[in-house]
Design an enzyme around this catalytic site. Structure first.
Site, PDB file in Angstrom:
ATOM      1  N   LYS A   1      19.774  14.004  56.736  1.00  0.00           N
ATOM      2  CA  LYS A   1      20.715  14.990  57.665  1.00  0.00           C
ATOM      3  C   LYS A   1      19.489  15.632  58.630  1.00  0.00           C
ATOM      4  CE  LYS A   1      24.482  14.964  55.445  1.00  0.00           C
ATOM      5  NZ  LYS A   1      25.723  14.242  55.644  1.00  0.00           N
TER       6      LYS A   1
HETATM    7  C1  LIG Z   1      22.514  12.496  50.228  1.00  0.00           C
HETATM    8  C2  LIG Z   1      23.818  12.301  50.926  1.00  0.00           C
HETATM    9  N1  LIG Z   1      24.090  10.814  50.866  1.00  0.00           N
HETATM   10  C3  LIG Z   1      24.995  10.341  51.503  1.00  0.00           C
HETATM   11  C4  LIG Z   1      25.971  11.179  52.212  1.00  0.00           C
HETATM   12  C5  LIG Z   1      27.219  10.566  52.888  1.00  0.00           C
HETATM   13  O1  LIG Z   1      26.964  10.309  54.183  1.00  0.00           O
HETATM   14  P1  LIG Z   1      28.002  10.315  55.389  1.00  0.00           P
HETATM   15  O2  LIG Z   1      28.890  11.596  55.140  1.00  0.00           O
HETATM   16  O3  LIG Z   1      27.356  10.415  56.655  1.00  0.00           O
HETATM   17  O4  LIG Z   1      28.925   9.094  54.879  1.00  0.00           O
HETATM   18  C6  LIG Z   1      25.794  12.527  52.293  1.00  0.00           C
HETATM   19  C7  LIG Z   1      26.444  13.657  53.173  1.00  0.00           C
HETATM   20  O5  LIG Z   1      27.593  13.389  53.791  1.00  0.00           O
HETATM   21  C8  LIG Z   1      24.452  13.103  51.688  1.00  0.00           C
HETATM   22  O6  LIG Z   1      24.209  14.487  51.900  1.00  0.00           O
HETATM   23  N1  LIG Z   2      27.520  15.186  52.742  1.00  0.00           N
HETATM   24  C1  LIG Z   2      27.645  16.124  53.710  1.00  0.00           C
HETATM   25  C2  LIG Z   2      28.895  16.394  54.215  1.00  0.00           C
HETATM   26  C3  LIG Z   2      29.033  16.665  55.631  1.00  0.00           C
HETATM   27  O1  LIG Z   2      28.812  15.687  56.259  1.00  0.00           O
HETATM   28  P1  LIG Z   2      28.447  15.623  57.961  1.00  0.00           P
HETATM   29  O2  LIG Z   2      27.653  14.615  57.914  1.00  0.00           O
HETATM   30  O3  LIG Z   2      29.677  15.374  58.688  1.00  0.00           O
HETATM   31  O4  LIG Z   2      27.807  16.962  58.531  1.00  0.00           O
HETATM   32  C4  LIG Z   2      26.838  17.279  53.387  1.00  0.00           C
HETATM   33  O5  LIG Z   2      25.793  17.063  52.483  1.00  0.00           O
HETATM   34  O6  LIG Z   2      26.886  18.484  53.632  1.00  0.00           O
END
Ligand SMILES: Cc1ncc(COP(=O)(O)O)c(C=O)c1O
Ligand SMILES: N[C@@H](CCOP(=O)(O)O)C(=O)O
Length: 471
Positions: free
Chosen positions: A112
């Site tokens: 993120k």
């Molecule tokens: C460590 C981790 N891996 C994978 C994901 C999945 O990513 P996305 O939500 O973009 O599919 C998240 C959060 O969403 C995450 O925090």
């Molecule tokens: N896995 C995410 C969930 C929120 O996802 P986002 O990519 O839409 O912000 C988290 O760790 O908060």
């Protein structure tokens, strides 16, 4: 270039307006009216270039001049200077044709940070130009919250409220949200799941009077700029393995479908990607949907990969919009059905379009632990549970197509989930030096029920952007 809503009833917006708007006023998600395309020669020319140079080109194309080039360059430079690795997002080989794209070298040890470090600067820049303030309310299953709090802490232009599901994030994740000593950030533990938190955020966006009153903005991947910033690393990774001359595939640990959607966007922009593989834990709504054509919610299960304990995969709506020929009315109908009955069916043609580009696999808790252990003993690579899900799904795919290089997105540092990693392979990963005293820091958190009125009241009482308040 303007950005349109997946539900077809909100005004089209510029990149900067979409950035500040977050969720569209019709409840939909913004995306560009058309996809900018890069030629093969230009993509090949990314080889050997710094991450920041590729980011400038990709984000310049996606923002289409809406952010002045010099300012964009400065913000990209500052954002990625916060990363601890010189390559920003390095690629590591862990097996035959199997690579991990490490996206966790930023301040909060999760992918993120790649988008959020830039988003904080972009929002502050645009708000400063307009003399405005915003109130950010975000939902997190653990990682978005910490990354947002780090990126926005101390900024005068924004207040940040992060809703997380109480007791459903790791200790490290919780403390990354609750120990930051900045007046403008608020960690809120909600009695519920991540889906409840996300529903509360969407409900606040759909409550237009409240939204306007507090100048609501979002930093979840419902915000188009989050996805845009994540497109960059697909280009750098593919090019470092010989792209665009050589096709590669990606496997993406998936929850809210934002990260993998960014890969799909890279493909639309001209990057040759063979397959995009969705990898999930036992919260397997997406693998079930691809197999059956029915998107059907079941109860969320708590797992050792809590960031992916998600049922409502927000960004799937953007893919549905594309798969239905950008027909907002159909997307509205599907989303209404989801709200009313917890399910919708995808017609054969759009389903075939989705299947032509995506694969999907789900791993059980036993399989995830085994993957952490085997990857450690066979390659000496310590994977966090989320990344291990990607590696496990990638191995399944590689068994069927061993010739195409497979890149797994490494989405979190193993030290964010020390208990699960230690239980799986006996090794306890240590936090990097800048977080070494995290467990001793003082926590500050507000507990609230899963209740829209209660959360709105708290936000209203603490947000400085409330209409009429002194600047
Ligand atoms: C460590 C981790 N891996 C994978 C994901 C999945 O990513 P996305 O939500 O973009 O599919 C998240 C959060 O969403 C995450 O925090
Ligand atoms: N896995 C995410 C969930 C929120 O996802 P986002 O990519 O839409 O912000 C988290 O760790 O908060």
């Amino acid at each position: 270039m303007l950005h349109v809503s997946t539900r077809g009833e909100a005004p089209a917006l510029s990149f900067s307006d979409a950035l500040l708007t977050g969720l569209a006023r019709d409840g939909g998600l913004y995306l560009p009216q058309s996809w900018p395309a890069l030629g093969a020669a230009e993509i090949a020319g990314f080889a050997g270039k710094p991450y920041t140079a590729v980011a400038e080109r990709i984000l310049g194309a996606l923002s289409d001049g809406d952010i002045e080039a010099g300012a964009l360059r400065r913000m990209i430079g500052e954002a990625y200077a916060t990363f601890r690795h010189p390559s920003v997002c390095p690629l590591t080989q862990i097996g035959d044709n199997l690579f991990v794209l490490e996206l966790f070298h930023g301040p909060t040890l999760a992918f993120k940070d790649v988008a959020m470090q830039l988003l904080g600067r972009l929002m502050d820049h645009v708000l400063g130009q307009r003399g405005q303030r915003a109130t950010i309310v975000g939902a997190t299953s653990g990682d978005t919250g910490g990354a947002a709090i780090d990126a926005f802490k101390g900024l005068k232009s924004v207040d940040v409220f992060i809703l997380y599901p109480q007791g459903r994030v790791s200790d490290v994740q919780r403390r990354q949200m609750t120990t930051v000593d900045a007046e403008n950030v608020h960690a809120i533990a909600v009695e519920g799941t991540f889906d409840d938190c996300q529903n509360l955020v969407k409900a606040m966006f759909n409550h237009h009077a409240f939204r306007d009153e507090i100048g609501l903005s979002g930093v979840n991947s419902i915000n188009w700029a989050r996805i845009a910033a994540q497109v960059v690393y697909y280009f750098t990774a593919a090019v470092s393995l010989g792209g665009p001359g050589r096709k590669v595939s990606f496997t993406v640990p998936t929850g809210n479908f934002g990260d993998i959607l960014a890969g799909w966007v890279a493909k639309r922009m001209g990057l040759p990607i063979e397959r995009l593989a969705i990898a999930t834990n036992s919260n397997d709504i997406l693998p079930r949907t691809l197999a059956s054509g029915v998107y059907e919610m079941r109860g969320v299960q708590a797992t050792t990969s809590p960031s992916m304990d998600i049922q409502i995969s927000s960004n799937f709506e953007r893919l549905l919009f594309e798969a239905h020929g950008r027909d907002g009315a159909t997307v509205r109908r599907l989303m209404q059905s989801l709200q009313q009955s917890g399910r919708f069916e995808i017609a054969p043609e759009p389903l075939a379009r989705i299947r032509s580009e995506f694969d999907a696999a789900a791993l059980s808790e036993t399989e995830i632990a085994a993957e952490i252990r085997e990857t450690w003993t066979e390659s000496g690579y310590l994977a966090d549970p989320h990344t291990a899900i990607g590696i496990g799904a990638a191995r399944q795919k590689l068994a069927r197509d061993p010739a195409t290089p497979m890149i797994v997105l490494g989405t979190a540092h193993p030290a964010k989930f020390p208990a699960a990693v230690k239980a799986a392979c006996g090794v306890e990963p240590a936090l990097p030096a800048h977080l070494a005293d995290l467990m001793e820091r003082r926590e500050r958190v507000t507990q609230l029920p899963n209740d829209l009125a209660a959360v709105e009241t708290f936000v209203r009482e603490h947000a400085r952007a409330v209409r009429g308040a002194a600047a």
